[in-house]
Design a protein around this motif. Sequence first.
Motif, PDB file in Angstrom:
ATOM      1  N   LEU A 132       0.830  -1.207   0.000  1.00 46.85           N
ATOM      2  CA  LEU A 132       0.000   0.000   0.000  1.00 46.85           C
ATOM      3  C   LEU A 132       0.864   1.256   0.000  1.00 46.85           C
ATOM      4  O   LEU A 132       0.517   2.253  -0.631  1.00 46.85           O
ATOM      5  CB  LEU A 132      -0.957   0.002   1.188  1.00 46.85           C
ATOM      6  CG  LEU A 132      -1.994  -1.128   1.233  1.00 46.85           C
ATOM      7  CD1 LEU A 132      -2.968  -0.915   2.391  1.00 46.85           C
ATOM      8  CD2 LEU A 132      -2.767  -1.248  -0.075  1.00 46.85           C
ATOM      9  N   ALA A 133       2.004   1.216   0.695  1.00 44.25           N
ATOM     10  CA  ALA A 133       2.905   2.369   0.717  1.00 44.25           C
ATOM     11  C   ALA A 133       3.505   2.631  -0.660  1.00 44.25           C
ATOM     12  O   ALA A 133       3.781   3.773  -1.027  1.00 44.25           O
ATOM     13  CB  ALA A 133       4.017   2.149   1.740  1.00 44.25           C
ATOM     14  N   LEU A 134       3.691   1.556  -1.440  1.00 48.41           N
ATOM     15  CA  LEU A 134       4.243   1.695  -2.786  1.00 48.41           C
ATOM     16  C   LEU A 134       3.174   2.070  -3.815  1.00 48.41           C
ATOM     17  O   LEU A 134       3.472   2.231  -4.986  1.00 48.41           O
ATOM     18  CB  LEU A 134       4.938   0.394  -3.210  1.00 48.41           C
ATOM     19  CG  LEU A 134       6.312   0.146  -2.582  1.00 48.41           C
ATOM     20  CD1 LEU A 134       6.748  -1.294  -2.808  1.00 48.41           C
ATOM     21  CD2 LEU A 134       7.343   1.107  -3.160  1.00 48.41           C
ATOM     22  N   PHE A 167      10.262   5.986   2.510  1.00 47.94           N
ATOM     23  CA  PHE A 167      11.036   5.620   1.319  1.00 47.94           C
ATOM     24  C   PHE A 167      10.140   5.234   0.143  1.00 47.94           C
ATOM     25  O   PHE A 167      10.398   5.673  -0.983  1.00 47.94           O
ATOM     26  CB  PHE A 167      12.014   4.479   1.625  1.00 47.94           C
ATOM     27  CG  PHE A 167      12.892   4.112   0.463  1.00 47.94           C
ATOM     28  CD1 PHE A 167      14.004   4.869   0.134  1.00 47.94           C
ATOM     29  CD2 PHE A 167      12.582   3.015  -0.343  1.00 47.94           C
ATOM     30  CE1 PHE A 167      14.804   4.545  -0.964  1.00 47.94           C
ATOM     31  CE2 PHE A 167      13.367   2.683  -1.431  1.00 47.94           C
ATOM     32  CZ  PHE A 167      14.484   3.455  -1.736  1.00 47.94           C
ATOM     33  N   PRO A 168       9.087   4.411   0.329  1.00 51.87           N
ATOM     34  CA  PRO A 168       8.235   4.062  -0.810  1.00 51.87           C
ATOM     35  C   PRO A 168       7.612   5.268  -1.501  1.00 51.87           C
ATOM     36  O   PRO A 168       7.497   5.294  -2.733  1.00 51.87           O
ATOM     37  CB  PRO A 168       7.151   3.174  -0.178  1.00 51.87           C
ATOM     38  CG  PRO A 168       7.833   2.556   0.998  1.00 51.87           C
ATOM     39  CD  PRO A 168       8.701   3.652   1.534  1.00 51.87           C
ATOM     40  N   SER A 169       7.233   6.288  -0.726  1.00 49.46           N
ATOM     41  CA  SER A 169       6.649   7.477  -1.346  1.00 49.46           C
ATOM     42  C   SER A 169       7.695   8.226  -2.176  1.00 49.46           C
ATOM     43  O   SER A 169       7.387   8.794  -3.220  1.00 49.46           O
ATOM     44  CB  SER A 169       6.045   8.401  -0.290  1.00 49.46           C
ATOM     45  OG  SER A 169       7.031   8.860   0.605  1.00 49.46           O
ATOM     46  N   LYS A 170       8.939   8.214  -1.706  1.00 54.10           N
ATOM     47  CA  LYS A 170      10.023   8.821  -2.483  1.00 54.10           C
ATOM     48  C   LYS A 170      10.262   8.022  -3.762  1.00 54.10           C
ATOM     49  O   LYS A 170      10.527   8.585  -4.831  1.00 54.10           O
ATOM     50  CB  LYS A 170      11.315   8.865  -1.650  1.00 54.10           C
ATOM     51  CG  LYS A 170      11.256   9.800  -0.453  1.00 54.10           C
ATOM     52  CD  LYS A 170      12.545   9.717   0.348  1.00 54.10           C
ATOM     53  CE  LYS A 170      12.507  10.629   1.569  1.00 54.10           C
ATOM     54  NZ  LYS A 170      13.741  10.504   2.386  1.00 54.10           N
ATOM     55  N   LEU A 171      10.170   6.711  -3.640  1.00 55.85           N
ATOM     56  CA  LEU A 171      10.387   5.829  -4.792  1.00 55.85           C
ATOM     57  C   LEU A 171       9.383   6.127  -5.902  1.00 55.85           C
ATOM     58  O   LEU A 171       9.705   6.035  -7.091  1.00 55.85           O
ATOM     59  CB  LEU A 171      10.248   4.373  -4.332  1.00 55.85           C
ATOM     60  CG  LEU A 171      10.931   3.281  -5.144  1.00 55.85           C
ATOM     61  CD1 LEU A 171      12.431   3.527  -5.230  1.00 55.85           C
ATOM     62  CD2 LEU A 171      10.662   1.919  -4.520  1.00 55.85           C
ATOM     63  N   ALA A 221      20.014  12.021 -10.058  1.00 57.69           N
ATOM     64  CA  ALA A 221      18.613  12.385  -9.821  1.00 57.69           C
ATOM     65  C   ALA A 221      17.968  11.419  -8.827  1.00 57.69           C
ATOM     66  O   ALA A 221      17.190  11.830  -7.948  1.00 57.69           O
ATOM     67  CB  ALA A 221      17.843  12.386 -11.131  1.00 57.69           C
ATOM     68  N   VAL A 222      18.311  10.136  -8.946  1.00 56.85           N
ATOM     69  CA  VAL A 222      17.773   9.117  -8.035  1.00 56.85           C
ATOM     70  C   VAL A 222      18.212   9.393  -6.601  1.00 56.85           C
ATOM     71  O   VAL A 222      17.395   9.378  -5.668  1.00 56.85           O
ATOM     72  CB  VAL A 222      18.218   7.697  -8.472  1.00 56.85           C
ATOM     73  CG1 VAL A 222      17.956   6.684  -7.357  1.00 56.85           C
ATOM     74  CG2 VAL A 222      17.493   7.276  -9.742  1.00 56.85           C
ATOM     75  N   LEU A 223      19.498   9.659  -6.409  1.00 58.06           N
ATOM     76  CA  LEU A 223      20.022   9.918  -5.064  1.00 58.06           C
ATOM     77  C   LEU A 223      19.356  11.149  -4.449  1.00 58.06           C
ATOM     78  O   LEU A 223      19.014  11.156  -3.259  1.00 58.06           O
ATOM     79  CB  LEU A 223      21.543  10.116  -5.118  1.00 58.06           C
ATOM     80  CG  LEU A 223      22.387   8.932  -5.599  1.00 58.06           C
ATOM     81  CD1 LEU A 223      23.871   9.278  -5.527  1.00 58.06           C
ATOM     82  CD2 LEU A 223      22.094   7.684  -4.798  1.00 58.06           C
ATOM     83  N   LYS A 224      19.146  12.165  -5.277  1.00 57.37           N
ATOM     84  CA  LYS A 224      18.519  13.400  -4.786  1.00 57.37           C
ATOM     85  C   LYS A 224      17.075  13.156  -4.377  1.00 57.37           C
ATOM     86  O   LYS A 224      16.634  13.590  -3.305  1.00 57.37           O
ATOM     87  CB  LYS A 224      18.599  14.479  -5.871  1.00 57.37           C
ATOM     88  CG  LYS A 224      18.085  15.841  -5.422  1.00 57.37           C
ATOM     89  CD  LYS A 224      18.282  16.882  -6.509  1.00 57.37           C
ATOM     90  CE  LYS A 224      17.780  18.253  -6.046  1.00 57.37           C
ATOM     91  NZ  LYS A 224      17.971  19.277  -7.103  1.00 57.37           N
ATOM     92  N   LYS A 225      16.325  12.443  -5.223  1.00 57.70           N
ATOM     93  CA  LYS A 225      14.910  12.192  -4.934  1.00 57.70           C
ATOM     94  C   LYS A 225      14.729  11.278  -3.728  1.00 57.70           C
ATOM     95  O   LYS A 225      13.778  11.427  -2.961  1.00 57.70           O
ATOM     96  CB  LYS A 225      14.219  11.582  -6.159  1.00 57.70           C
ATOM     97  CG  LYS A 225      13.987  12.567  -7.294  1.00 57.70           C
ATOM     98  CD  LYS A 225      13.250  11.923  -8.463  1.00 57.70           C
ATOM     99  CE  LYS A 225      12.979  12.928  -9.571  1.00 57.70           C
ATOM    100  NZ  LYS A 225      12.259  12.310 -10.720  1.00 57.70           N
TER     101      LYS A 225
END
Length: 209
Positions: free
Chosen positions: A95-97, A142-146, A186-190
Amino acid sequence: MPVKILIADDHPLFRAAMCHALSTMADTALVEASTFPETLSCLEEDDAIELVFLDLTMPGNEGLHGLSSIQAQFPDVLVVIVTAQESASLVQKALALGASGFIPKSASIETIVEAVEQVLDGETWAPSNLQQEQFVDEIDDFPSKLRQLTPHQLKVLRMVSDGLLNKQIAYELAISESTVKQHVSAVLKKLGVINRTKAGIAFKNAMQV
């Protein structure tokens, strides 16, 4: 217009059971897929698909990778996880993802219909016995950032987590090494992590079931 639903599972008997359950609902059109690549092809070829029932262990899908891929490439498609694995922590992660629901394969026809109706109404659904108290408070961010990553960034992150170097990623994706570096940056920043090793570890942890 009927609601078009994709049933993505490698077991013919389970797909048949799902078709039977959903046939009791009015205005539904059903599509089937038995592998994850086939699932992606169906979604690419038919933008009328609104809901996907996604099996976590079908060929080509590893853990929650399939869910994150669909979320990145088809953000308007609702995804309901169907699996024989029943754990509150897995429900939390799914659900978080971005999953709209979580249905155990042991669920009854009535339960499946109830879940679909709730998901199509814009709500999330999971069995009450698998929901935890203080559910929202326990979800890592973390999932929301992903979910902020583009499809290309997600592919690069997956390869980074597998230990591939920039040169190898560039070869696999047929892009330049400098483009890979831009994606990694960009991945590391996000994700808010300091290096690719931490990004890879966090991603693997998020995808595990």
